[in-house]
Structure formats: C-alpha cells, structure tokens
Design a protein around this motif. Structure first.
Motif, PDB file in Angstrom:
ATOM      1  N   UNK A   1     -57.497  33.818  37.782  1.00 38.62           N
ATOM      2  CA  UNK A   1     -58.268  34.305  36.637  1.00 38.62           C
ATOM      3  C   UNK A   1     -57.569  35.522  36.051  1.00 38.62           C
ATOM      4  N   UNK A   2     -57.885  35.892  34.801  1.00 30.30           N
ATOM      5  CA  UNK A   2     -57.281  37.096  34.207  1.00 30.30           C
ATOM      6  C   UNK A   2     -57.585  38.335  35.051  1.00 30.30           C
ATOM      7  N   UNK A   3     -56.677  39.295  35.030  1.00 28.53           N
ATOM      8  CA  UNK A   3     -56.791  40.478  35.888  1.00 28.53           C
ATOM      9  C   UNK A   3     -58.084  41.240  35.657  1.00 28.53           C
ATOM     10  N   UNK A   4     -58.538  41.294  34.413  1.00 30.77           N
ATOM     11  CA  UNK A   4     -59.715  42.111  34.122  1.00 30.77           C
ATOM     12  C   UNK A   4     -61.008  41.522  34.673  1.00 30.77           C
ATOM     13  N   UNK A   5     -60.999  40.250  35.092  1.00 31.72           N
ATOM     14  CA  UNK A   5     -62.220  39.642  35.637  1.00 31.72           C
ATOM     15  C   UNK A   5     -62.034  39.198  37.086  1.00 31.72           C
ATOM     16  N   UNK A   6     -61.046  39.706  37.763  1.00 32.08           N
ATOM     17  CA  UNK A   6     -60.825  39.349  39.168  1.00 32.08           C
ATOM     18  C   UNK A   6     -62.071  39.583  40.028  1.00 32.08           C
TER      19      UNK A   6
ATOM     20  N   UNK B   1     -64.325  33.188  26.163  1.00 33.10           N
ATOM     21  CA  UNK B   1     -63.333  32.293  25.574  1.00 33.10           C
ATOM     22  C   UNK B   1     -61.932  32.624  26.078  1.00 33.10           C
ATOM     23  N   UNK B   2     -61.647  33.919  26.292  1.00 31.91           N
ATOM     24  CA  UNK B   2     -60.351  34.321  26.841  1.00 31.91           C
ATOM     25  C   UNK B   2     -60.162  33.757  28.246  1.00 31.91           C
ATOM     26  N   UNK B   3     -61.198  33.860  29.077  1.00 33.42           N
ATOM     27  CA  UNK B   3     -61.132  33.301  30.428  1.00 33.42           C
ATOM     28  C   UNK B   3     -60.923  31.794  30.366  1.00 33.42           C
ATOM     29  N   UNK B   4     -61.650  31.130  29.475  1.00 30.00           N
ATOM     30  CA  UNK B   4     -61.546  29.675  29.307  1.00 30.00           C
ATOM     31  C   UNK B   4     -60.119  29.280  28.930  1.00 30.00           C
ATOM     32  N   UNK B   5     -59.536  29.993  27.981  1.00 30.12           N
ATOM     33  CA  UNK B   5     -58.167  29.698  27.556  1.00 30.12           C
ATOM     34  C   UNK B   5     -57.188  29.901  28.715  1.00 30.12           C
ATOM     35  N   UNK B   6     -57.423  30.926  29.522  1.00 31.36           N
ATOM     36  CA  UNK B   6     -56.553  31.177  30.667  1.00 31.36           C
ATOM     37  C   UNK B   6     -56.634  30.006  31.657  1.00 31.36           C
TER      38      UNK B   6
END
Length: 981
Positions: A656-661, A623-628
């Motif tokens: 994408x967010x840094x933690x999922x690059x 959901x965090x990735x989706x919101x980003x």
C-alpha cells in the motif's frame, strides 16, 4: 401485543442525520401565506395558512446545500456529487431495515431542528399507502415520546374530502398528508378536456375558486417519495414538481435514478450487519417426466412462424430431453425417435403468437402454454411446495415457540380459484391448493414430533386475503384497484394480531395484495405457487419476510440462528441465486466482485495519544490507494480482484502507499469483501474440529472396524440357464424402482459484496410423482439394448418378480434391467460365482476423519489454521478480519501464550444498549499465570471507536473487573504482553 421500536439503532440514526445535516448552519425563515379567490362568482375570501421555512436566498441556499451534501456523502462513503441535481435527495435502504420508520423520524427531526411542519408523503399504490398509514398508527406513541409529545395529524388526500387540504395548509402543527400519485398526476394543462384532470388540479367553489393543489403548493412542503422507482414517468415527475416542494426526499431499496444519493444501506451491508433475516432457498424441482408425452414450451418466434419446445427423445440408455423448434405439421413421434407416447396425434396443428397467450396446439386436442407443460409434473411440484412449506413451518415453530416467537408462512397464488372457489349458490368451497394444504397439515401435525406444540385445528390455521366482487365472491386483481382497499384494511388491521401466539392463524394465502406495501416481521416461509416457474422479481418475494422477528413482548429477536427466511421456490437454488444477484446489480447499480474507488474513503488513520480522532481518508485519497493497488497488480482496470491478492497466504502483505501503511490490515479487509472465490472455498472447507484420535485408538472400535472393513472379489461362470438365473438374481436384488421425484434442496444464500453464493446445502428430501398413463414396448427396447431373444427376456422378467415395477417408472426400470443383464453377460466366461477376501485390502479408518467437519458447521467462513495444537480447542479458528488473523497468528506463535480461544458468538455481556460479545480468552504464562479477555480492533484508541461500541466496551471492562478478569482492547499481540502485570 404491541410492537416495540428501538430508537438507538446506529444505521437508522445515520440515515436520519444524513438528511437533517444538509440544511445545518443556514438561515431559514418561517412565513404565512394567503390565497384570495380568483372566481368572479365568489366573494373575495382569503385563506391564511402556515408555510414551511424557506431560504432567504435560493441560489445561495443551493450552493451551500451542495457543499453540505458532499460532506455527508464523503462520511457515508458515497461518490460525491459534482453538481446539485435539484433539491432531490435519495436514501437507499434495503427492504426490512425500517425505511418508513427512518423517514418518519427524519420528518420529526426536521420539525425539531428547523421548524418544518408541512410534509407530503407520495406513494405509488394503495398497498403502500395503507402500509404507511399503518406504520404511522403503530409509531404514534413512539414518536411522541421521542419528540416531547409534539402534536401532529396524519391524513389521506381524498378528493371527496377537500377540507383536509385546507386543514393541512392552515394548521400550525405537524401535518402529514399521504397522497397517491394517481390523485394529482393529471394536470389541467395536460388534459384536452379539463374535466379529465384530477380534482386537485381543478378550481373548486368549495375552496373559493382555488385549486386544491394551490393550498399544498403554498406551504412549500417537504415531499417524501416512497418507492420513487415506480414514479419516474414524465407525468409523475412533473406532478411532483407541481407540489412546489421545499425539497424532495426519496426512499427506496431499488432506486432507478438516485438523485443526489445521500445515504446507502444496501442488501449486502444489511446482511453483514445482521439487520435482516438470512435467506434459505428450498428448491422444489421435479424430474422431467421420462415416461410420457412430455412437452414444455419455451417461447415462440413470430417472424419464422415457429415455437421452441423440449420433448423426450430416445429410449433406454439413449434417453434424453431434447430442445427443438417446431412448425405446424411437425410430428413429435418422428422428432422423438419414434417414442411410442407421441404416436397418437402429437402433430402440431397451430401456434399462438399473441404476447401473454403463447401456445402450441396438437391434432389430438392437447395444448401447451408457457404456463404449464403437457404430461409434466408441474402439479406435483406445486403440491410438493405446499407440503414443504408446512414441514418447514412446523419445524421452525417447534424451535421458536419456546422462545415466544410466532411463526407465519406467506403463500402467493396466481389464481384465487385455486385456493378458494364458489359453488353455483355462491358458497365458498376449497380449491385444490386449500385441499393440498389441509391434507399436508393434518398429516404432519399428527406426527409425534409435533405433539408438544398443541397445534390448532386445520380450519383455524389458514386463510386468504382476496378482493371480492359485488357478490362477495373472491376474485383475481392486480392489487391496485378500488376493490383492494377493504382487503388492505383487513391485512393492516390484523398485522399485530397475527403476531400473538393466541391467534391460531399461521398460514396466509394471497393473490396480489401482499406483494408490496405489507410485511410482517414473523414471516419465516414464503412460497410462490405458480403454474410455471416464478417470474416475479426475487427481491419483491424476499422482501415480504426480511424484517427481524419479534417475540411476544414485541421485542426484536437478533439471534442469527433464529433469523432465517426460507423461500420455497419452484426452481433450482443456483438459478434463484443468480437471478437475485442480477436484480441486486440492476437495482443498486453496483457490480458484485468489483472494488469501487470509494472503497477506502471511510477508513481513518490512527491518532496519536491525546490527539483528536483523524478524519476519514476521503474520496481523493481512497482513489489514490485504489490506483496504487491497480498499478501493483492486485486489481484490474475495472476493479476486479486479481490472483496476486491472496491474504490467506502466510507470507502475504499487501503493498500500500506509504502514507496509509498503518491501515494495511483494514485495506486488506476492505478488498477481501469483494473476493467471491474466497467465500466459496471457505464455505466448502468445513474441517473446523480436530479429529478425535482417542476414539480411533480404542481397542473395541479397532476390533469392530477390523471385522467390517475387509474388501472382497468374486467370479461368475454361466451357461444360458445360468445367465437367466444370474440376471434374475441381479434384477431381484437391485434397488427398488421409484417414481420420478420432486426434489427439494434447501440451501443458504451467502451474501457478500463479491456475489450471492449458493453452495451451502443444509437439507434435502424428495416427494413422489403421479404414475405414468402410457407404457412403452419393453421387450423391443430390451432387445435393442441386449441382443437377447424375446423368449429369454420374458423368462428373466417373469422370474425376477420385479415386472410390476415397470408400471411405476418404465424408463428407470428399462435402464436398470438393461444394466443388470449386460453386467451378467459381461461375466459369462466365469464358471459360477465365488466370493473371497482380497488380502490386505480394506476400508481405511482414516476415511472417517473428514466426517469430523460436520460437528461445528458454523465455523466455515474464513479460517486460520492453528499450528500449536496444544494451545486451543480447535485446529482452525474462524476469523472475521485481517486484524483477527494476525492476532490469532501472534498468539499461536508466542511461546508465553499457554492457551487461547475465540469466544463463541453466544458468549455475551449484557449492556444497556444491547449484548456485547468479546473476542478472545487467553492464558498468558511468564513468571506467573494470568487470565485475560481481549477485544481486537483496528485501533485500540477509545476516541477512534464509535460511541455505542465504546460504551459496550466500557460496560464489558466493568463486567470483567467485577469478576476479576483482565480485559482490554488491543490490535496487536505485543499490546497483550505489555499489559500483563
């Protein structure tokens, strides 16, 4: 021939474990129970039985079960439940993927792991009940081989044989009791008269004064509901609850209410994994009849006492069909702009508003219903559907017979008498559909192209499954009556026999019996013959033929070129696709083209060397990735994909967010699956093979093209006589006039999370219709369109030699003659006719180049354009993911890569668990030339690859080692360079 079953399919094992894991690590205890008589008229008899294990603490059990459910949902990428919706668990599996097999496996697994022995399977209809019983019989040996020959009994609840209920309760072996919901839905408490309650809910002397349902309740059975969407009424829900189940497992492709959804294999996932046949639609649609008093009824409006109809309107070039509302007294002759066909009594005399019997009557005695239009080509359409079904069948039989695959066609009819009637003495006689079929089969089977098939005689290749009355005459039924039982028994008994090439029966006709509960893996054509456009649900029609076929050894065939189901539909293919997509959305609750917040939950970050595999991202991180993605402009507020998301652009890189690059490519792929526009564009761009320039440079070909490619112009100058002469010539040289057509267009439906695309046409042809019965005044129509005298028009028509074609299609003939005469008149100022070349103007050879795209049509989905033409066989490469796109670009750009190619799907390595297809063949050149085979994955770490996939890769590595080829799994081109000796 016996069907064989594969116990190693990952998706089925996942579905089984999703249920079994709900109850892991929790103590359950077994128990016996006793039922003593409560009847004063009976001795105090006691019935001892064996119950399923039950929780020691129900409250604690449900708390732990919710935790287990959420864990299962997260690993399956399903939105996690906030609370437990009772002990109901829903498994969603697309039709044709083995739903019945999965729940039977699940029951035996529950017995193996936890000791459960009592299982009740509740079904909504006779058809499904018979299908379940047939499946149990087919799977009996298979299940015993998987579960150490565990003894089990399977029976049907029958109120005339209540001893089976006692046996079910008292046996200590696995017991499967199949019950129709109708058999126990009426409770004593619900009936004003207790005798109207189902026998199962009434006290029985034969059971020591107990109600039969009490024996079932005491076992605390695990209840399986097959097709629960048909049992969602308040009465049905209450009846199932009265069984006092330990838990209720609900299996369907189309849940109305997904209680605690535990596992999902939807239609798109099944399509993508090639677990079902691909769907083609042969759209059989007739032209509207322009030469008759055509009337089609669309609907009625009782509040305004009117009906909506379509009629023909205008003449000549002004002709069109017109939709309008009519009331009693309206005259279609006036409404049609004085068309002659409506001059004889086409005045509305009455309108029927009764639901199911809507109709419009006219003063000439004609009647139009929603079922069939007046003066239409509906009968021609149905006949063309029959011909098309036979043609499609024989073409597939010609292809599949050498592979040992029997081809079956299933044809639904709406009235039994249309296929098989009876004379006054009760003897069966062929109806019109049977006559159409026999004519079509006899004609097509005699053609040389089918001679090698050695086809059986027409009388042996078709038959119908119909219920009969007490005089053994076929009759129409809804499929759920007692009269249907024998029909279902015959169908199920014949299921395997039909798969044998030795059995001549190939075309199966049915009224209602085969609409649910029955399917056969080798159904390759489904035709629905209605007197109007089919109103049945598309998924119901399609579902009868989705299963993958089997060959003569009983093995499943997994070749996607073989596994194609053709629906012969009496509607436009795009309409069929739209309705099918709408039903998918209604049934699954998922909108096409909308990225859900759980879309990335199953992705896992790569693990370091020597570290255990990372856990999936889970719902919260997804959901965090989706919101980003929404905040950065890739998604809108609903999850729709915005234009900024354009992975086909060379410089595109998803933010994408840094933690999922490290998962950027996988997240890009996940979003791409929901983009409908990409699939449509790629399906139309089929330039997948480099144009063969050497042919266009050949001197002989240039000479040929030089001769035939020149363009010309002409001049005409006519007197009145010349006008007649030229008009006659133009009309005489026009294309032949043909009757209105029934048009067949065969398209493949492309399934994706983005929607159902219907733009890939793979075949087309046409059938003629019946000749018109009324001819209009052609001279009046031509005068109105050309302003010529009747005498001049008569000369032109007579001298053209084409007047006889007027009777074939008056409307088309009038339009053609009008166009030719007007064309000639527009050139009256020219003195005669003279042709001369136009210097420098010719048909250009380069226009042939796009035709090269037809050579390899299968490379048409997602393409990477190769920049270095000398490096690979094709100027485009079909890729399946963003990982593959970047890998292809890396190979293309790397100067040390001498040659590379994407290996075709049929290039496989046999392994014990099925064929394996490697991805790439590469020639790398540095100090020496090295030949490589590479598999591309998002991660090259074997620990992150699923077990079966890694097993295949290991087998492939051994295979390539044995033949001296370097093989590895990589995710980036630099890993290729690093591994080269």
């Amino acid at each position: 021939m016996k069907l064989k079953f594969d116990s190693t399919l990952d998706y089925q094992r996942d579905a089984v474990s999703s249920i079994v894991d709900l109850f892991s690590d929790f103590p359950l205890r077994g128990s016996t129970f006793s039922l003593a008589s409560q009847s004063v008229n009976q001795l105090g008899l006691t019935e001892l039985g064996v119950s399923n294990p039950i929780p020691s603490d129900q409250g604690e059990f449900e708390t732990v079960t919710l935790t287990k459910l959420r864990a299962v949902q997260e690993r399956n990428g399903i939105e996690m439940s906030e609370t437990l919706d009772g002990l109901n668990f829903s498994v969603e599996m697309e039709t044709g993927t083995g739903k019945t097999y999965v729940y039977l496996r699940t029951l035996f697994e529950l017995n193996k792991v936890y000791g459960f022995t009592k299982f009740v399977i509740v079904v909504p209809s006779i058809a499904i009940r018979e299908g379940v019983l047939a499946s149990i019989d087919l799977l009996r040996d298979h299940l015993r081989s998987l579960y150490d020959n565990v003894p089990f009994d399977a029976s049907v609840y029958d109120s005339k044989h209540l001893g089976r209920v006692r046996q079910f309760a008292t046996s200590n072996t696995v017991q499967l009791l199949v019950m129709n919901i109708q058999a126990f839905q009426k409770d004593v408490d619900e009936a004003s008269d207790p005798t109207k309650a189902n026998i199962i809910n009434r006290e029985q002397d034969r059971l020591a004064g107990r109600r039969p349902i009490e024996f079932i309740q005491a076992t605390r059975p695990v209840v399986v509901i097959d097709e629960p969407q048909n049992m969602e009424s308040a009465a049905a829900v209450a009846a199932i609850a009265r069984l006092d189940p330990f838990c209720t497992l609900r299996y369907s492709a189309t849940h109305k209410r997904p209680y605690n959804r535990t596992y999902r294999l939807g239609p798109i996932e099944a399509y993508d994994l090639q677990l079902v046949k691909r769907i083609e639609v042969a759209s059989v649609v007739a032209d509207e009849n322009p030469n008759a008093a055509f009337v089609r009824l669309h609907g009625v409006d009782v509040t305004k006492s009117r009906a909506q109809v379509t009629i023909n309107h205008g003449r000549g070039k002004a002709f069109k069909t017109k939709k309008l509302w009519v009331r009693p007294g309206d005259d279609l002759h006036q409404a049609s702009d004085q068309r002659q066909e409506y001059a004889t009594g086409w005045i509305v005399s009455d309108i029927s508003f009764r639901p199911g019997a809507e109709a419009v009557e006219f003063t000439n005695g004609s009647e139009v219903t929603i079922g069939e239009a007046a003066e239409s080509f509906d009968e021609d359409t149905r006949k063309a559907q029959v011909v098309e079904t036979v043609r499609q069948h024989l073409d597939k039989e010609k292809t599949l017979r050498p592979l040992g695959v029997k081809v079956l066609s299933l044809i639904f009819i709406d009235r039994v008498a249309n296929y098989r009637a009876c004379d006054d003495d009760g003897n069966p006689t062929p109806g019109p559909i049977a006559q159409w079929f026999e004519e079509a089969y006899s004609d097509l089977a005699s053609k040389p192209r089918y001679a090698a098939l050695g086809l059986p005689p027409v009388a042996q290749v078709h038959d119908g499954y119909f219920s009969v009355d007490n005089k053994r005459r076929p009759k129409d039924t809804r499929g759920d009556s007692a009269a249907d039982v024998d029909t279902y028994d015959l169908i199920m008994r014949d299921k395997e026999r039909l798969l044998s090439l030795d059995e001549p029966l190939r075309f199966i006709f049915s009224h209602s019996a085969l609409r649910e509960g029955w399917d056969n893996p080798n159904v390759f054509q489904i035709c629905t013959l209605n007197e109007s456009r089919s109103t049945d649900r598309k998924r119901q029609e399609v579902g009868r033929g989705l299963r993958l076929p089997v060959d003569q050894s009983g093995e499943r065939v997994h070749d996607p070129q073989v596994n194609r189901l053709t629906i012969i539909a009496n509607e436009a293919y795009d309409q069929f696709a739209r309705e099918l997509q709408t039903e998918y959305e209604e049934d699954t609750g998922q909108r096409f083209g909308i990225v859900p917040k759980q879309a990335f939950a199953k992705l896992a970050l790569p693990a370091g060397v020597g570290e255990p595999p990372a856990a999936p991202l889970g719902e919260a991180v997804s959901e965090t990735v989706w919101e980003h993605l929404k905040e950065t402009g890739y998604l809108d507020a609903a999850g729709g994909v915005l234009p900024k998301f354009n992975p086909t652009a060379d410089d595109f890189e998803l933010d994408v967010p840094a933690e999922v690059v490290p998962l950027r490519a996988e997240i890009t792929d996940a979003v791409s699956r929901y983009v409908f526009a990409n699939r449509i564009i790629n399906a139309r761009k089929r330039q997948t093979v480099r144009f063969r320039k050497q042919v266009s440079l050949d001197a002989d070909f240039k000479e040929l093209w030089e001769r035939i490619s020149k363009r010309t112009k002409y001049r005409v100058s006519l007197s009145t006589d010349d006008l007649v002469s030229s008009a006659v010539s133009a009309i005489a040289g026009a294309d032949p006039i043909e009757a209105p057509k029934v048009r067949v267009r065969v398209v493949e439906l492309e399934h994706s999370r983005a929607g159902i695309a219907s733009d890939k046409q793979i075949d087309q042809h046409e059938y003629a219709t019946a000749a018109p019965t009324v001819l209009p005044d052609i001279l009046a129509d031509l005068q109105n369109e050309t302003d010529l005298t009747r005498a001049t028009l008569v000369r032109i028509l007579r001298e053209s030699g084409r007047l006889s074609e007027f009777a074939i299609n008056p409307q088309a003939f009038t339009v053609m003659v009008t166009a030719k005469i007007n064309s000639v008149m527009h050139r009256q100022m020219v003195d005669g006719i003279k042709y001369e070349p136009i210097p420098g103007l010719h048909w250009e050879m380069r226009r042939l180049e796009p035709e090269a795209s037809e050579e390899i049509e299968r490379y048409a989905a997602r393409l990477y354009k190769v920049q270095s033409d000398e490096k690979t066989l094709f100027d485009h490469i079909e890729i399946e993911s963003e990982v593959e796109r970047r890998f292809a670009k890396g190979l293309d750009d790397n100067v040390k890569v001498r040659f590379f190619m994407k290996l075709p799907a049929w290039f496989t390595v046999d392994t014990p668990i099925g064929p394996y297809s490697p991805d790439w063949a590469i020639v790398f050149e540095d100090s020496e030339r090295v030949y490589l085979v590479r598999e591309t994955k998002g991660s090259a770490d074997p620990e992150e690859l699923r077990g079966r996939e890694e097993t295949k890769i290991r087998c492939a590595r051994e295979h390539f080692d044995a033949i001296g080829v370097d093989y590895a799994v990589v995710s980036r081109v630099d890993q290729v360079v690093g591994r080269v000796p």
